[in-house]
Write an enzyme that holds these catalytic residues in place. Structure first.
Site, PDB file in Angstrom:
ATOM      1  N   HIS A  11      -8.698  -2.490   9.489  1.00 44.46           N
ATOM      2  CA  HIS A  11      -9.873  -2.103  10.294  1.00 44.46           C
ATOM      3  C   HIS A  11      -9.584  -2.422  11.756  1.00 44.46           C
ATOM      4  O   HIS A  11      -9.608  -3.584  12.166  1.00 44.46           O
ATOM      5  CB  HIS A  11     -11.122  -2.874   9.835  1.00 44.46           C
ATOM      6  CG  HIS A  11     -12.366  -2.505  10.581  1.00 44.46           C
ATOM      7  ND1 HIS A  11     -13.551  -2.237   9.953  1.00 44.46           N
ATOM      8  CD2 HIS A  11     -12.624  -2.360  11.905  1.00 44.46           C
ATOM      9  CE1 HIS A  11     -14.480  -1.934  10.842  1.00 44.46           C
ATOM     10  NE2 HIS A  11     -13.934  -2.013  12.049  1.00 44.46           N
ATOM     11  N   HIS A  16     -10.005  -1.005  16.034  1.00 37.59           N
ATOM     12  CA  HIS A  16     -10.449  -0.089  17.102  1.00 37.59           C
ATOM     13  C   HIS A  16      -9.396  -0.091  18.196  1.00 37.59           C
ATOM     14  O   HIS A  16      -9.062  -1.153  18.731  1.00 37.59           O
ATOM     15  CB  HIS A  16     -11.776  -0.546  17.706  1.00 37.59           C
ATOM     16  CG  HIS A  16     -12.895  -0.611  16.705  1.00 37.59           C
ATOM     17  ND1 HIS A  16     -13.760   0.423  16.490  1.00 37.59           N
ATOM     18  CD2 HIS A  16     -13.263  -1.597  15.849  1.00 37.59           C
ATOM     19  CE1 HIS A  16     -14.636   0.085  15.553  1.00 37.59           C
ATOM     20  NE2 HIS A  16     -14.358  -1.139  15.142  1.00 37.59           N
ATOM     21  N   LEU A  17      -8.878   1.095  18.548  1.00 34.02           N
ATOM     22  CA  LEU A  17      -7.873   1.191  19.611  1.00 34.02           C
ATOM     23  C   LEU A  17      -8.417   1.860  20.864  1.00 34.02           C
ATOM     24  O   LEU A  17      -7.766   1.838  21.894  1.00 34.02           O
ATOM     25  CB  LEU A  17      -6.653   1.983  19.119  1.00 34.02           C
ATOM     26  CG  LEU A  17      -5.775   1.312  18.065  1.00 34.02           C
ATOM     27  CD1 LEU A  17      -4.660   2.265  17.642  1.00 34.02           C
ATOM     28  CD2 LEU A  17      -5.185  -0.004  18.576  1.00 34.02           C
ATOM     29  N   ASN A  49     -14.828   5.730  15.953  1.00 31.45           N
ATOM     30  CA  ASN A  49     -16.059   5.727  16.776  1.00 31.45           C
ATOM     31  C   ASN A  49     -15.740   5.881  18.260  1.00 31.45           C
ATOM     32  O   ASN A  49     -16.101   5.065  19.093  1.00 31.45           O
ATOM     33  CB  ASN A  49     -16.897   4.471  16.516  1.00 31.45           C
ATOM     34  CG  ASN A  49     -16.186   3.182  16.862  1.00 31.45           C
ATOM     35  OD1 ASN A  49     -14.961   3.107  16.808  1.00 31.45           O
ATOM     36  ND2 ASN A  49     -16.946   2.159  17.217  1.00 31.45           N
ATOM     37  N   LYS A  91     -15.229   7.046   7.427  1.00 32.66           N
ATOM     38  CA  LYS A  91     -16.015   5.888   7.835  1.00 32.66           C
ATOM     39  C   LYS A  91     -17.497   6.216   7.866  1.00 32.66           C
ATOM     40  O   LYS A  91     -17.911   7.179   8.509  1.00 32.66           O
ATOM     41  CB  LYS A  91     -15.554   5.424   9.224  1.00 32.66           C
ATOM     42  CG  LYS A  91     -16.353   4.263   9.800  1.00 32.66           C
ATOM     43  CD  LYS A  91     -16.110   2.968   9.029  1.00 32.66           C
ATOM     44  CE  LYS A  91     -17.040   1.862   9.495  1.00 32.66           C
ATOM     45  NZ  LYS A  91     -16.375   0.789  10.173  1.00 32.66           N
ATOM     46  N   LEU A 130     -20.564  -7.173  15.837  1.00 29.43           N
ATOM     47  CA  LEU A 130     -21.422  -6.743  14.737  1.00 29.43           C
ATOM     48  C   LEU A 130     -20.565  -6.465  13.504  1.00 29.43           C
ATOM     49  O   LEU A 130     -19.497  -5.871  13.659  1.00 29.43           O
ATOM     50  CB  LEU A 130     -22.204  -5.488  15.128  1.00 29.43           C
ATOM     51  CG  LEU A 130     -23.292  -5.738  16.182  1.00 29.43           C
ATOM     52  CD1 LEU A 130     -23.877  -4.434  16.670  1.00 29.43           C
ATOM     53  CD2 LEU A 130     -24.385  -6.645  15.623  1.00 29.43           C
ATOM     54  N   ASP A 163     -11.047  -5.853  12.803  1.00 27.64           N
ATOM     55  CA  ASP A 163     -12.157  -5.315  13.600  1.00 27.64           C
ATOM     56  C   ASP A 163     -11.975  -5.655  15.083  1.00 27.64           C
ATOM     57  O   ASP A 163     -12.957  -5.800  15.816  1.00 27.64           O
ATOM     58  CB  ASP A 163     -13.522  -5.810  13.096  1.00 27.64           C
ATOM     59  CG  ASP A 163     -14.685  -4.986  13.653  1.00 27.64           C
ATOM     60  OD1 ASP A 163     -14.444  -3.889  14.174  1.00 27.64           O
ATOM     61  OD2 ASP A 163     -15.826  -5.467  13.570  1.00 27.64           O
ATOM     62  N   HIS A 168     -13.569  -4.186  24.623  1.00 31.23           N
ATOM     63  CA  HIS A 168     -14.505  -3.745  25.656  1.00 31.23           C
ATOM     64  C   HIS A 168     -14.076  -4.440  26.940  1.00 31.23           C
ATOM     65  O   HIS A 168     -13.744  -5.631  26.924  1.00 31.23           O
ATOM     66  CB  HIS A 168     -15.941  -4.181  25.335  1.00 31.23           C
ATOM     67  CG  HIS A 168     -16.536  -3.506  24.133  1.00 31.23           C
ATOM     68  ND1 HIS A 168     -17.150  -2.275  24.185  1.00 31.23           N
ATOM     69  CD2 HIS A 168     -16.610  -3.900  22.842  1.00 31.23           C
ATOM     70  CE1 HIS A 168     -17.577  -1.933  22.979  1.00 31.23           C
ATOM     71  NE2 HIS A 168     -17.269  -2.899  22.137  1.00 31.23           N
TER      72      HIS A 168
END
Ligand code: NCD
Ligand code: ZN
Length: 352
Positions: free
Chosen positions: A13, A15-16, A41, A99, A219, A247, A251
């Site tokens: 899991h 995010h890139l 996302n 997802k 989250l 995860d 940011h």
């Protein structure tokens, strides 16, 4: 010096993001992991096989030279995803999962699913074509307490979903509660779960006691100490349906240190090291390889990686910030130490 050699782990899991920051993010994961399940996302979300294929090419191009890091792509499920799109995704060979974000649950989930029952055709196609459904398991009613959202999702949404789709392979993502651990343990063989390093190492006091720490906000939100203990117990138990998923969710610093800060913890620069620390603290280093390198691949029906990495018990300082596009990003443990290091790792010089 104590060292630990493992089959190269995978991140189930991750995010890139996209665009200019991709190059600043990918190399951290590529130095540690063989493969990663890449979250869809983006803005706009990755809803088609064509979009996933183009995103995959951008990730491959952003890898460091000589890297064999393999992005395992996912599709973003919406109320309107047609069964034919699932069929195309399965035929692509590079999409491994779909997802499910309940609409409004987290960062960039506005196009997510409003009612899971609307997706029954797509879900049937996911099962038929042997893809995996990855679930962000939180209810999104504004009146539901943020600390209860995962536990309520299990009985209200996940149990009926598993009962309606009896051949669907499901990963419940980023477990945060003892209730979720019990639910997955008692669930069918086709139900697996990922656990993040932050939920193994921190509880909600690390977010809220003595001052608000925006870099510990993610989250599902950090929970109680007894939940953290349940996660440590199951992760270090050798149970083959619980495996590594960081995860890591980058940011920029200004988006986190903000009156309304974004959810997401950036752990990629020290991801496997954090898990080593958690397993070490539990006296269970011998169980790390199964959790990090074997069980996820087995669950997804993919071969385990053929090469290995070596960690050493050697404290290493983590920079206060790292480069991220035109700005900076603050990794987990910024300005502190991590107890383990990768033997062939070089941290980029401190950004500021
Ligand atoms: C993720 C992100 O920023 O994309 N944030 C997070 O807190 N985990 C989204 C998600 O996985 O919920
Ligand atoms: Zn995520």
């Amino acid at each position: 010096m104590e060292t630990l050699t493992l089959t190269r782990p995978d991140d189930w899991h991750l995010h890139l993001r996209d665009g200019v920051v991709l190059k600043d993010v990918v190399h951290w994961s590529a130095a540690r992991f063989g493969r990663a399940i890449i979250m869809p996302n983006l803005v706009p979300p990755v809803t088609t096989t064509e979009m996933a294929g183009a995103y995959r090419e951008r990730i491959l191009a952003a890898r460091p030279e000589g890297s064999a890091f393999e992005p395992l792509m996912t599709l973003y499920l919406t109320d309107n995803t047609p069964a034919e799109e699932i069929e195309r995704a399965a035929a692509s060979g590079f999409i491994h999962a779909v997802k499910l974000y309940p609409a409004g649950a987290t960062t960039n989930s506005d196009s997510g699913v409003t009612d899971i029952r609307r997706c029954d055709n797509a879900l049937a196609a996911i099962a038929e074509h042997d893809l995996t459904l990855c679930i962000h398991g939180e209810v999104t009613r504004p009146e539901t307490d943020i600390f209860d959202r995962e536990a309520i999702f299990l009985e209200e949404r996940l149990a009926p979903l598993l009962a309606r789709h009896t051949h669907l392979r499901v990963v419940l993502e980023h477990l945060t509660t003892a209730a979720a651990v019990d639910f997955v343990r008692q669930g069918p063989e086709r139900l697996g779960a990922t656990i993040t390093p932050q939920h193994l190492l921190m509880n909600r006091n690390d977010l809220l006691a003595g001052g608000v720490r925006p870099h510990h906000y993610c989250l599902p939100i950090l929970k109680r100490e007894r939940d953290r203990e349940a996660l440590i117990d199951i992760a270090t138990s050798g149970h083959p349906r619980f495996f590594l998923g960081t995860d890591s969710a980058p940011h920029a610093r200004h988006a986190k240190e903000n009156a309304c800060g974004c959810a997401g913890i950036f752990s990629a620069p020290l991801a496997i090291e954090l898990y080593a620390e958690a397993f070490d603290q539990a006296g269970a280093l011998g169980r790390l390889e199964g959790f990090a390198s074997h069980f996820g691949a087995d669950f997804y029906g993919l071969p385990r990686n053929g090469d290995r990495i070596t960690l050493q018990r050697q404290p290493r300082p983590i920079p206060k910030a790292l480069p991220y596009g035109d700005g900076h990003i603050v990794p987990l443990r910024a300005g502190e130490e991590i107890a383990w290091s990768l033997t062939d790792d070089t941290l980029a010089p401190e950004a500021s």
